[in-house]
Design a protein around this motif. Sequence first.
Motif, PDB file in Angstrom:
ATOM      1  N   MET A   1       0.850  -1.167   0.000  1.00  0.00           N
ATOM      2  CA  MET A   1       0.000   0.000   0.000  1.00  0.00           C
ATOM      3  C   MET A   1       0.884   1.214   0.000  1.00  0.00           C
ATOM      4  SD  MET A   1      -2.859   1.890   0.690  1.00  0.00           S
ATOM      5  CE  MET A   1      -2.214   3.336   1.426  1.00  0.00           C
ATOM      6  N   THR A   2       0.675   2.089  -0.952  1.00  0.00           N
ATOM      7  CA  THR A   2       1.421   3.332  -0.996  1.00  0.00           C
ATOM      8  C   THR A   2       0.449   4.474  -1.122  1.00  0.00           C
ATOM      9  OG1 THR A   2       1.612   3.225  -3.396  1.00  0.00           O
ATOM     10  CG2 THR A   2       3.417   2.262  -2.111  1.00  0.00           C
ATOM     11  N   GLY A   3       0.876   5.618  -0.707  1.00  0.00           N
ATOM     12  CA  GLY A   3       0.034   6.794  -0.840  1.00  0.00           C
ATOM     13  C   GLY A   3       0.901   7.965  -1.223  1.00  0.00           C
ATOM     14  N   ARG A   4       0.398   8.835  -2.091  1.00  0.00           N
ATOM     15  CA  ARG A   4       1.146  10.032  -2.430  1.00  0.00           C
ATOM     16  C   ARG A   4       0.154  11.136  -2.752  1.00  0.00           C
ATOM     17  NH1 ARG A   4       1.082  10.514  -7.986  1.00  0.00           N
ATOM     18  NH2 ARG A   4       0.616   8.590  -9.052  1.00  0.00           N
ATOM     19  N   LEU A   5       0.525  12.332  -2.368  1.00  0.00           N
ATOM     20  CA  LEU A   5      -0.330  13.469  -2.652  1.00  0.00           C
ATOM     21  C   LEU A   5      -0.164  13.866  -4.105  1.00  0.00           C
ATOM     22  CD1 LEU A   5       0.159  15.597   0.536  1.00  0.00           C
ATOM     23  CD2 LEU A   5      -1.888  14.416  -0.175  1.00  0.00           C
ATOM     24  N   THR A   6      -1.231  14.239  -4.728  1.00  0.00           N
ATOM     25  CA  THR A   6      -1.225  14.730  -6.088  1.00  0.00           C
ATOM     26  C   THR A   6      -1.982  16.038  -6.095  1.00  0.00           C
ATOM     27  OG1 THR A   6      -3.304  13.699  -6.717  1.00  0.00           O
ATOM     28  CG2 THR A   6      -1.316  12.352  -6.956  1.00  0.00           C
ATOM     29  N   PRO A   7      -1.932  16.803  -7.192  1.00  0.00           N
ATOM     30  CA  PRO A   7      -2.702  18.043  -7.230  1.00  0.00           C
ATOM     31  C   PRO A   7      -4.194  17.821  -7.001  1.00  0.00           C
ATOM     32  CG  PRO A   7      -1.167  17.955  -9.065  1.00  0.00           C
ATOM     33  CD  PRO A   7      -1.115  16.610  -8.372  1.00  0.00           C
ATOM     34  N   VAL A   8      -4.688  16.632  -7.324  1.00  0.00           N
ATOM     35  CA  VAL A   8      -6.108  16.348  -7.175  1.00  0.00           C
ATOM     36  C   VAL A   8      -6.416  15.851  -5.769  1.00  0.00           C
ATOM     37  CG1 VAL A   8      -8.012  14.940  -8.057  1.00  0.00           C
ATOM     38  CG2 VAL A   8      -6.270  15.800  -9.606  1.00  0.00           C
TER      39      VAL A   8
ATOM     40  N   ALA B   1     -13.566  12.557   9.075  1.00  0.00           N
ATOM     41  CA  ALA B   1     -14.451  11.544   9.664  1.00  0.00           C
ATOM     42  C   ALA B   1     -13.710  10.279  10.082  1.00  0.00           C
ATOM     43  CB  ALA B   1     -15.541  11.194   8.657  1.00  0.00           C
ATOM     44  N   ALA B   2     -12.388  10.342  10.204  1.00  0.00           N
ATOM     45  CA  ALA B   2     -11.611   9.141  10.529  1.00  0.00           C
ATOM     46  C   ALA B   2     -11.725   8.798  12.006  1.00  0.00           C
ATOM     47  CB  ALA B   2     -10.148   9.354  10.166  1.00  0.00           C
ATOM     48  N   PRO B   3     -11.830   7.499  12.310  1.00  0.00           N
ATOM     49  CA  PRO B   3     -11.822   7.097  13.715  1.00  0.00           C
ATOM     50  C   PRO B   3     -10.433   7.327  14.322  1.00  0.00           C
ATOM     51  CG  PRO B   3     -11.847   5.168  12.287  1.00  0.00           C
ATOM     52  CD  PRO B   3     -11.967   6.372  11.403  1.00  0.00           C
ATOM     53  N   ASP B   4     -10.368   7.396  15.643  1.00  0.00           N
ATOM     54  CA  ASP B   4      -9.093   7.546  16.329  1.00  0.00           C
ATOM     55  C   ASP B   4      -8.164   6.407  15.948  1.00  0.00           C
ATOM     56  OD1 ASP B   4      -9.947   9.840  17.639  1.00  0.00           O
ATOM     57  OD2 ASP B   4     -10.610   8.732  19.410  1.00  0.00           O
TER      58      ASP B   4
ATOM     59  N   ALA C   1      -0.261   5.941   9.728  1.00  0.00           N
ATOM     60  CA  ALA C   1      -1.384   6.876   9.698  1.00  0.00           C
ATOM     61  C   ALA C   1      -0.954   8.252  10.214  1.00  0.00           C
ATOM     62  CB  ALA C   1      -2.555   6.328  10.515  1.00  0.00           C
ATOM     63  N   ARG C   2      -0.134   8.277  11.263  1.00  0.00           N
ATOM     64  CA  ARG C   2       0.387   9.561  11.766  1.00  0.00           C
ATOM     65  C   ARG C   2       1.219  10.262  10.694  1.00  0.00           C
ATOM     66  NH1 ARG C   2       1.412   6.363  16.240  1.00  0.00           N
ATOM     67  NH2 ARG C   2      -0.094   6.700  17.887  1.00  0.00           N
ATOM     68  N   ASP C   3       2.045   9.485   9.986  1.00  0.00           N
ATOM     69  CA  ASP C   3       2.845  10.062   8.896  1.00  0.00           C
ATOM     70  C   ASP C   3       1.947  10.643   7.819  1.00  0.00           C
ATOM     71  OD1 ASP C   3       5.170   9.305  10.214  1.00  0.00           O
ATOM     72  OD2 ASP C   3       5.508   7.526   8.967  1.00  0.00           O
ATOM     73  N   PHE C   4       0.878   9.917   7.477  1.00  0.00           N
ATOM     74  CA  PHE C   4      -0.076  10.401   6.489  1.00  0.00           C
ATOM     75  C   PHE C   4      -0.708  11.718   6.968  1.00  0.00           C
ATOM     76  CE2 PHE C   4      -4.411  10.811   4.958  1.00  0.00           C
ATOM     77  CZ  PHE C   4      -4.217  10.788   3.598  1.00  0.00           C
ATOM     78  N   MET C   5      -1.126  11.748   8.221  1.00  0.00           N
ATOM     79  CA  MET C   5      -1.748  12.950   8.771  1.00  0.00           C
ATOM     80  C   MET C   5      -0.782  14.131   8.690  1.00  0.00           C
ATOM     81  SD  MET C   5      -3.520  11.088  12.069  1.00  0.00           S
ATOM     82  CE  MET C   5      -3.711  12.556  13.018  1.00  0.00           C
TER      83      MET C   5
ATOM     84  N   THR D   1       1.729  14.547   6.631  1.00  0.00           N
ATOM     85  CA  THR D   1       1.924  14.918   5.229  1.00  0.00           C
ATOM     86  C   THR D   1       0.751  15.734   4.706  1.00  0.00           C
ATOM     87  OG1 THR D   1       3.243  12.940   4.832  1.00  0.00           O
ATOM     88  CG2 THR D   1       2.295  14.012   2.895  1.00  0.00           C
ATOM     89  N   VAL D   2      -0.452  15.288   4.986  1.00  0.00           N
ATOM     90  CA  VAL D   2      -1.645  16.006   4.537  1.00  0.00           C
ATOM     91  C   VAL D   2      -1.709  17.385   5.181  1.00  0.00           C
ATOM     92  CG1 VAL D   2      -4.173  16.035   4.657  1.00  0.00           C
ATOM     93  CG2 VAL D   2      -2.985  13.966   3.979  1.00  0.00           C
ATOM     94  N   ASP D   3      -1.449  17.443   6.471  1.00  0.00           N
ATOM     95  CA  ASP D   3      -1.499  18.723   7.175  1.00  0.00           C
ATOM     96  C   ASP D   3      -0.447  19.701   6.634  1.00  0.00           C
ATOM     97  OD1 ASP D   3      -3.587  17.666   8.630  1.00  0.00           O
ATOM     98  OD2 ASP D   3      -2.368  17.278  10.428  1.00  0.00           O
ATOM     99  N   ARG D   4       0.754  19.199   6.324  1.00  0.00           N
ATOM    100  CA  ARG D   4       1.784  20.055   5.722  1.00  0.00           C
ATOM    101  C   ARG D   4       1.353  20.562   4.359  1.00  0.00           C
ATOM    102  NH1 ARG D   4       5.462  16.590   7.808  1.00  0.00           N
ATOM    103  NH2 ARG D   4       5.553  15.356   5.904  1.00  0.00           N
ATOM    104  N   GLU D   5       0.766  19.687   3.555  1.00  0.00           N
ATOM    105  CA  GLU D   5       0.281  20.098   2.225  1.00  0.00           C
ATOM    106  C   GLU D   5      -0.782  21.187   2.347  1.00  0.00           C
ATOM    107  OE1 GLU D   5       0.763  19.318  -1.148  1.00  0.00           O
ATOM    108  OE2 GLU D   5       2.641  18.472  -0.425  1.00  0.00           O
ATOM    109  N   ILE D   6      -1.670  21.047   3.303  1.00  0.00           N
ATOM    110  CA  ILE D   6      -2.728  22.041   3.501  1.00  0.00           C
ATOM    111  C   ILE D   6      -2.114  23.367   3.920  1.00  0.00           C
ATOM    112  CG2 ILE D   6      -4.684  22.677   4.977  1.00  0.00           C
ATOM    113  CD1 ILE D   6      -5.451  19.666   4.914  1.00  0.00           C
ATOM    114  N   GLU D   7      -1.143  23.325   4.826  1.00  0.00           N
ATOM    115  CA  GLU D   7      -0.471  24.553   5.258  1.00  0.00           C
ATOM    116  C   GLU D   7       0.269  25.210   4.102  1.00  0.00           C
ATOM    117  OE1 GLU D   7       2.053  23.568   8.554  1.00  0.00           O
ATOM    118  OE2 GLU D   7       0.359  23.007   9.829  1.00  0.00           O
ATOM    119  N   ASP D   8       0.953  24.408   3.272  1.00  0.00           N
ATOM    120  CA  ASP D   8       1.691  24.954   2.127  1.00  0.00           C
ATOM    121  C   ASP D   8       0.751  25.589   1.104  1.00  0.00           C
ATOM    122  OD1 ASP D   8       4.006  24.098   3.322  1.00  0.00           O
ATOM    123  OD2 ASP D   8       4.263  22.336   2.020  1.00  0.00           O
ATOM    124  N   ASP D   9      -0.436  25.010   0.933  1.00  0.00           N
ATOM    125  CA  ASP D   9      -1.410  25.556  -0.019  1.00  0.00           C
ATOM    126  C   ASP D   9      -2.113  26.777   0.526  1.00  0.00           C
ATOM    127  OD1 ASP D   9      -0.770  23.616  -1.834  1.00  0.00           O
ATOM    128  OD2 ASP D   9      -2.493  22.344  -1.383  1.00  0.00           O
ATOM    129  N   GLY D  10      -2.197  26.902   1.840  1.00  0.00           N
ATOM    130  CA  GLY D  10      -2.963  27.969   2.473  1.00  0.00           C
ATOM    131  C   GLY D  10      -2.169  29.162   2.721  1.00  0.00           C
TER     132      GLY D  10
END
Length: 129
Positions: A1-8, A97-100, A114-118, A120-129
């Motif tokens: 299982m891999t995950g990566r952020l994309t523009p979408v 809506a994710a469970p703990d 999951a913490r790493d994913f969180m 990464t997503v939070d950093r992407e949101i901060e960089d976009d904002g």
Amino acid sequence: MTGRLTPVGIRCSAVEPETSLTDHRRAPNGLTPPHARLRRAMDFDQLLVSFFGTDAIADLAPGQLADGIDRLRVQFGLERDGGRRFALWCLAYMLGAAPDLDVAFKDPADREAARDFMDTVDREIEDDG
């Protein structure tokens, strides 16, 4: 299982061997049941369509969004494959809506991923904002 952020959004890959699906019937709402689509490689946009009927969730009415989140939560609870379960959790996290983590994942390594994913997503949101 891999995950990566994309523009979408996020692309999550969790592939299982080809299986034949015997139940291709549509649910009463006209959508193919989520379990029927989760047999293929998981992709963020495919997950949106599976649970919400569209990949444009910003256009959904609040009730439609809530219904899709309910379907996502049910499928997450039923899912036994670790990779697909992680992909479903990622989508739920993106929707708020994710469970703990201690409820969602028994394995400490899964919780750490999951913490790493969180982060990464939070950093992407901060960089976009």
